[in-house]
Design a protein around this motif. Sequence first.
Motif, PDB file in Angstrom:
ATOM      1  N   ILE A 220       0.891  -1.266   0.013  1.00 31.92           N
ATOM      2  CA  ILE A 220       0.080  -0.143   0.011  1.00 31.92           C
ATOM      3  C   ILE A 220       0.699   1.194  -0.174  1.00 31.92           C
ATOM      4  CG2 ILE A 220      -1.543   1.247   1.201  1.00 31.92           C
ATOM      5  CD1 ILE A 220      -2.912  -1.155   2.280  1.00 31.92           C
ATOM      6  N   ALA A 223       2.379   1.874  -3.290  1.00 28.26           N
ATOM      7  CA  ALA A 223       1.152   2.320  -4.289  1.00 28.26           C
ATOM      8  C   ALA A 223       0.808   3.707  -3.991  1.00 28.26           C
ATOM      9  CB  ALA A 223       0.090   1.430  -4.228  1.00 28.26           C
ATOM     10  N   ILE A 224       0.929   4.043  -2.761  1.00 29.23           N
ATOM     11  CA  ILE A 224       0.459   5.566  -2.483  1.00 29.23           C
ATOM     12  C   ILE A 224       1.638   6.382  -3.138  1.00 29.23           C
ATOM     13  CG2 ILE A 224       0.303   7.267  -0.675  1.00 29.23           C
ATOM     14  CD1 ILE A 224      -1.954   6.095  -0.993  1.00 29.23           C
ATOM     15  N   ARG A 288      -7.843   2.280 -11.940  1.00 25.57           N
ATOM     16  CA  ARG A 288      -6.766   2.177 -12.422  1.00 25.57           C
ATOM     17  C   ARG A 288      -6.614   2.279 -14.123  1.00 25.57           C
ATOM     18  NH1 ARG A 288      -2.667  -2.919 -12.513  1.00 25.57           N
ATOM     19  NH2 ARG A 288      -4.006  -3.614 -13.981  1.00 25.57           N
ATOM     20  N   TYR A 334      -9.666   6.230  -5.587  1.00 29.19           N
ATOM     21  CA  TYR A 334      -8.648   5.168  -5.549  1.00 29.19           C
ATOM     22  C   TYR A 334      -7.699   5.234  -4.467  1.00 29.19           C
ATOM     23  CZ  TYR A 334      -5.062   2.091  -7.283  1.00 29.19           C
ATOM     24  OH  TYR A 334      -4.081   1.006  -7.425  1.00 29.19           O
ATOM     25  N   ALA A 335      -7.154   6.545  -3.891  1.00 30.11           N
ATOM     26  CA  ALA A 335      -6.155   6.806  -2.900  1.00 30.11           C
ATOM     27  C   ALA A 335      -7.065   6.451  -1.623  1.00 30.11           C
ATOM     28  CB  ALA A 335      -5.610   8.012  -2.861  1.00 30.11           C
ATOM     29  N   GLU A 337      -9.563   4.413  -1.069  1.00 31.97           N
ATOM     30  CA  GLU A 337      -9.715   3.045  -1.103  1.00 31.97           C
ATOM     31  C   GLU A 337      -8.326   2.013  -0.653  1.00 31.97           C
ATOM     32  OE1 GLU A 337     -11.580   1.538  -4.552  1.00 31.97           O
ATOM     33  OE2 GLU A 337     -13.686   2.471  -4.137  1.00 31.97           O
ATOM     34  N   LEU A 338      -7.282   2.629  -0.936  1.00 28.87           N
ATOM     35  CA  LEU A 338      -5.929   2.363  -0.543  1.00 28.87           C
ATOM     36  C   LEU A 338      -5.821   2.405   1.025  1.00 28.87           C
ATOM     37  CD1 LEU A 338      -3.685   3.190  -3.202  1.00 28.87           C
ATOM     38  CD2 LEU A 338      -3.874   1.079  -2.508  1.00 28.87           C
ATOM     39  N   VAL A 400      -7.147  -4.117  -4.697  1.00 26.25           N
ATOM     40  CA  VAL A 400      -7.196  -3.201  -3.578  1.00 26.25           C
ATOM     41  C   VAL A 400      -8.412  -3.670  -2.933  1.00 26.25           C
ATOM     42  CG1 VAL A 400      -7.851  -0.759  -3.107  1.00 26.25           C
ATOM     43  CG2 VAL A 400      -6.101  -1.008  -5.015  1.00 26.25           C
ATOM     44  N   TRP A 403      -7.121  -6.230  -0.460  1.00 22.63           N
ATOM     45  CA  TRP A 403      -6.551  -5.706   0.748  1.00 22.63           C
ATOM     46  C   TRP A 403      -7.515  -5.249   1.676  1.00 22.63           C
ATOM     47  CZ3 TRP A 403      -2.374  -2.365  -2.295  1.00 22.63           C
ATOM     48  CH2 TRP A 403      -1.544  -3.371  -2.774  1.00 22.63           C
ATOM     49  N   ASN A 404      -8.674  -4.687   1.299  1.00 25.10           N
ATOM     50  CA  ASN A 404      -9.728  -3.989   2.252  1.00 25.10           C
ATOM     51  C   ASN A 404     -10.319  -5.043   2.987  1.00 25.10           C
ATOM     52  OD1 ASN A 404      -8.907  -1.448   1.775  1.00 25.10           O
ATOM     53  ND2 ASN A 404     -10.281  -1.163   0.047  1.00 25.10           N
TER      54      ASN A 404
END
Length: 407
Positions: A220, A223-224, A288, A334-335, A337-338, A400, A403-404
Amino acid sequence: MQAAVKTTSIPAQTVYRILFAISLGHFLNDSMQAVVPALFPILEKSMNLNYTQIGWIAFALNMTSSVMQPMFGYYADKKPSPFLLPVGMFLSMLGMIGLAFSPNFYFILLSVLFIGFGSAIFHPEGARVAYMAAGAKRGLAQSIYQVGGNTGNAMAPLYTAFIFVSLGQFGAIWFTALAGGAIVVLLYVSTWYKQQLAFGRQSKKTKSAAKATGTLNRSIKLAIVLLVFITFARSWYSAGISNYYQFYLIDHYGLTIKNAQFYIFIFMIAGVLGTFFGGPLADRFGKRNIIFVSMLGSAPLTVLLPHVPLGWVIPLFFVIGFIMSTSFSVTVVYAQELMPGKVGMVSGLIVGFAFGMGAIGAVALGKLADLYSLRFIMILCSMLPILGVLTWLLPSDQKVREWNENT
């Protein structure tokens, strides 16, 4: 408390009256920010500023309004403060008054700092309000919120053409009326926001989720960082267009100050449309994928732009502005949700810090324009969207979500 937004009662239904109200507040806030670049052609002549000094003014605005946002967002996640929204707008009002009466370059910088701080306070809390009022429609909600801000920014060329060309620097005083109206709107929003905090209840499940999101895994974090870098590249391109392309039109094509503004307006209003449609497109084709297409899809056109005859500028500008902006709100969602437990901070990080890196770009591009030429920096900027190829290194939407689910 790691994730204050999780402790609030997020409505099951989308609260459109609040979304449109916070979007209006966003429009008024960014309209005042837009006054600063709108004044650049006027200040260049009246104060005999060079491109580097113009870059420093843009730097002062963006460093405060954008780069400070993650700090205010971090604070807001830990201690939500609904009435910071009108307080931030009041600071922007003071900046407008100062801008109208500034006698020299240094007072302009000071006034711009007030506008920047007011905006830095507004944006993270505004993003949190949009998140809370979204219900299940987060993409749409973020698009509505961001369209307000993008429309405000798009007004800069019109302000130059219809206000500052005739009234000069003092025309900024009229924007205090916008600030006053925005304070009233934001008091209404803040009251609703406070009610949501008062009715919020933290369940054991929410506590567990908040604790889980307190620590980010390595994937994560990477990705950020990558997302910030991609947004950074896009912000440099936007800085080159919004701050300097008007001078390129005047210098290279022989346009007047007033006529040059309509070309910039086309680019910005196309960006508003792209921002609005980006959310639904991402819902259908993936976040994405839209981020990827928005950068690489516009790259061939940005490379072509500095070399075309004047008649091709408007159609190219429209298509570039639309395609590149389709990922504007999508990037934020998107961010979020990360990092679902840190909505305020991550919104400030993407909308603020990453886009605010255009502040550094504005100074660097201004210096390069003084050393070389406007044409040189336009060609340099045209290459930046090619960096969008790095988007494919981001995790897929499905990854993503996994991951959540596992946190």
